[in-house]
Design a protein around this motif. Structure first.
Motif, PDB file in Angstrom:
ATOM      1  N   VAL A 118       0.844  -1.202   0.000  1.00  0.00           N
ATOM      2  CA  VAL A 118       0.000   0.000   0.000  1.00  0.00           C
ATOM      3  C   VAL A 118       0.880   1.252   0.000  1.00  0.00           C
ATOM      4  O   VAL A 118       0.584   2.232  -0.685  1.00  0.00           O
ATOM      5  N   VAL A 119       1.984   1.200   0.729  1.00  0.00           N
ATOM      6  CA  VAL A 119       2.927   2.316   0.735  1.00  0.00           C
ATOM      7  C   VAL A 119       3.509   2.507  -0.662  1.00  0.00           C
ATOM      8  O   VAL A 119       3.630   3.633  -1.158  1.00  0.00           O
ATOM      9  N   ASP A 120       3.839   1.409  -1.325  1.00  0.00           N
ATOM     10  CA  ASP A 120       4.350   1.485  -2.695  1.00  0.00           C
ATOM     11  C   ASP A 120       3.311   2.099  -3.639  1.00  0.00           C
ATOM     12  O   ASP A 120       3.652   2.898  -4.511  1.00  0.00           O
ATOM     13  N   THR A 121       2.058   1.725  -3.471  1.00  0.00           N
ATOM     14  CA  THR A 121       0.981   2.283  -4.291  1.00  0.00           C
ATOM     15  C   THR A 121       0.866   3.780  -4.068  1.00  0.00           C
ATOM     16  O   THR A 121       0.690   4.553  -5.011  1.00  0.00           O
ATOM     17  N   TRP A 122       0.995   4.198  -2.829  1.00  0.00           N
ATOM     18  CA  TRP A 122       0.935   5.625  -2.496  1.00  0.00           C
ATOM     19  C   TRP A 122       2.072   6.380  -3.185  1.00  0.00           C
ATOM     20  O   TRP A 122       1.863   7.416  -3.804  1.00  0.00           O
ATOM     21  N   ASN A 123       3.278   5.829  -3.099  1.00  0.00           N
ATOM     22  CA  ASN A 123       4.431   6.459  -3.746  1.00  0.00           C
ATOM     23  C   ASN A 123       4.285   6.470  -5.270  1.00  0.00           C
ATOM     24  O   ASN A 123       4.639   7.445  -5.930  1.00  0.00           O
ATOM     25  N   ASP A 124       3.760   5.369  -5.829  1.00  0.00           N
ATOM     26  CA  ASP A 124       3.557   5.300  -7.283  1.00  0.00           C
ATOM     27  C   ASP A 124       2.541   6.345  -7.747  1.00  0.00           C
ATOM     28  O   ASP A 124       2.724   6.976  -8.792  1.00  0.00           O
ATOM     29  N   ALA A 125       1.463   6.515  -6.983  1.00  0.00           N
ATOM     30  CA  ALA A 125       0.448   7.513  -7.345  1.00  0.00           C
ATOM     31  C   ALA A 125       1.052   8.915  -7.329  1.00  0.00           C
ATOM     32  O   ALA A 125       0.758   9.742  -8.194  1.00  0.00           O
ATOM     33  N   GLU A 126       1.919   9.174  -6.362  1.00  0.00           N
ATOM     34  CA  GLU A 126       2.586  10.467  -6.279  1.00  0.00           C
ATOM     35  C   GLU A 126       3.504  10.684  -7.487  1.00  0.00           C
ATOM     36  O   GLU A 126       3.516  11.763  -8.094  1.00  0.00           O
ATOM     37  N   ASP A 127       4.232   9.647  -7.882  1.00  0.00           N
ATOM     38  CA  ASP A 127       5.113   9.730  -9.055  1.00  0.00           C
ATOM     39  C   ASP A 127       4.302   9.942 -10.333  1.00  0.00           C
ATOM     40  O   ASP A 127       4.690  10.721 -11.205  1.00  0.00           O
ATOM     41  N   LEU A 128       3.181   9.230 -10.453  1.00  0.00           N
ATOM     42  CA  LEU A 128       2.332   9.390 -11.631  1.00  0.00           C
ATOM     43  C   LEU A 128       1.757  10.803 -11.714  1.00  0.00           C
ATOM     44  O   LEU A 128       1.648  11.383 -12.802  1.00  0.00           O
ATOM     45  N   GLU A 129       1.376  11.357 -10.568  1.00  0.00           N
ATOM     46  CA  GLU A 129       0.882  12.747 -10.539  1.00  0.00           C
ATOM     47  C   GLU A 129       1.930  13.713 -11.070  1.00  0.00           C
ATOM     48  O   GLU A 129       1.635  14.595 -11.868  1.00  0.00           O
ATOM     49  N   LYS A 130       3.157  13.538 -10.613  1.00  0.00           N
ATOM     50  CA  LYS A 130       4.243  14.415 -11.064  1.00  0.00           C
ATOM     51  C   LYS A 130       4.479  14.263 -12.564  1.00  0.00           C
ATOM     52  O   LYS A 130       4.706  15.242 -13.269  1.00  0.00           O
ATOM     53  N   SER A 131       4.429  13.033 -13.050  1.00  0.00           N
ATOM     54  CA  SER A 131       4.597  12.783 -14.480  1.00  0.00           C
ATOM     55  C   SER A 131       3.477  13.437 -15.282  1.00  0.00           C
ATOM     56  O   SER A 131       3.709  14.050 -16.329  1.00  0.00           O
ATOM     57  N   LEU A 132       2.250  13.319 -14.788  1.00  0.00           N
ATOM     58  CA  LEU A 132       1.112  13.950 -15.465  1.00  0.00           C
ATOM     59  C   LEU A 132       1.229  15.469 -15.441  1.00  0.00           C
ATOM     60  O   LEU A 132       0.877  16.136 -16.424  1.00  0.00           O
ATOM     61  N   ASP A 133       1.745  16.025 -14.340  1.00  0.00           N
ATOM     62  CA  ASP A 133       1.958  17.476 -14.278  1.00  0.00           C
ATOM     63  C   ASP A 133       2.921  17.930 -15.380  1.00  0.00           C
ATOM     64  O   ASP A 133       2.703  18.965 -16.019  1.00  0.00           O
ATOM     65  N   ARG A 134       3.972  17.162 -15.595  1.00  0.00           N
ATOM     66  CA  ARG A 134       4.944  17.503 -16.657  1.00  0.00           C
ATOM     67  C   ARG A 134       4.296  17.418 -18.041  1.00  0.00           C
ATOM     68  O   ARG A 134       4.511  18.274 -18.893  1.00  0.00           O
ATOM     69  N   ARG A 135       3.506  16.388 -18.260  1.00  0.00           N
ATOM     70  CA  ARG A 135       2.829  16.240 -19.555  1.00  0.00           C
ATOM     71  C   ARG A 135       1.819  17.362 -19.774  1.00  0.00           C
ATOM     72  O   ARG A 135       1.711  17.891 -20.879  1.00  0.00           O
ATOM     73  N   ILE A 136       1.089  17.705 -18.733  1.00  0.00           N
ATOM     74  CA  ILE A 136       0.116  18.806 -18.829  1.00  0.00           C
ATOM     75  C   ILE A 136       0.831  20.089 -19.207  1.00  0.00           C
ATOM     76  O   ILE A 136       0.403  20.811 -20.104  1.00  0.00           O
ATOM     77  N   ALA A 137       1.936  20.370 -18.529  1.00  0.00           N
ATOM     78  CA  ALA A 137       2.697  21.591 -18.819  1.00  0.00           C
ATOM     79  C   ALA A 137       3.194  21.603 -20.261  1.00  0.00           C
ATOM     80  O   ALA A 137       3.218  22.657 -20.906  1.00  0.00           O
ATOM     81  N   SER A 138       3.549  20.437 -20.792  1.00  0.00           N
ATOM     82  CA  SER A 138       4.046  20.397 -22.175  1.00  0.00           C
ATOM     83  C   SER A 138       2.940  20.666 -23.188  1.00  0.00           C
ATOM     84  O   SER A 138       3.217  21.170 -24.274  1.00  0.00           O
ATOM     85  N   TYR A 139       1.684  20.356 -22.866  1.00  0.00           N
ATOM     86  CA  TYR A 139       0.576  20.615 -23.790  1.00  0.00           C
ATOM     87  C   TYR A 139       0.096  22.064 -23.739  1.00  0.00           C
ATOM     88  O   TYR A 139      -0.594  22.518 -24.649  1.00  0.00           O
TER      89      TYR A 139
END
Length: 151
Positions: free
Chosen positions: A65-86
């Protein structure tokens, strides 16, 4: 500065941006819910007051569950970068929104992906779409507490 060629039409970029924004907020919701189960704050420290007793988990016994929490945080950051690029596909962002204090890439992306300027052609119509006009109810006007159709 070198001019870049747009790979997408305005409508395609808006549709992609909307998908990215909504997905980002889905992952944010997952991350916050998981943090509540783990009794964690945003800065990864423990919460002072416990949340519902039925949802509390001991971090040491649920590493997945801790890993899932960390993965969700990483995915959010990745999506933020993609959003900024669009956002480069939207001149209103480059010329106006990025210079507005408090209007960063995330909220700019929400505005650009959810508001259709061809439908909301005035400020008051945008306010109404956002739910900030209590005198209007979905194209109908309230008069003396009764709803009437607008022309």
């Amino acid at each position: 500065m070198k001019k870049t060629e747009n790979l997408y039409t305005k409508d395609e970029a808006r549709m992609i941006l909307r998908g990215l924004v909504r997905t980002k907020y889905d992952y944010q919701h997952l991350r916050v819910a998981t943090a509540n189960r783990l009794k964690k704050k945003k800065d990864h420290s423990d919460q002072d007051t416990p949340v519902g007793m039925d949802t509390q988990l001991d971090v040491s016994t649920v590493p997945d569950v801790v890993d899932t929490w960390n993965d969700a945080e990483d995915l959010e950051k990745s999506l933020d970068r993609r959003i900024a690029s669009y956002l480069k596909y939207f001149p209103v962002y480059n010329r106006f929104l990025k210079h507005v204090r408090g209007c960063g890439p995330a909220i700019s992306a929400v505005i650009l992906s959810e508001f259709d300027i061809t439908k909301a052609v005035t400020r008051s119509k945008m306010w109404q779409f956002a739910g900030c006009n209590p005198g209007m109810v979905y194209g109908k006007k309230k008069v003396d507490g009764k709803v009437q159709q607008t022309d």
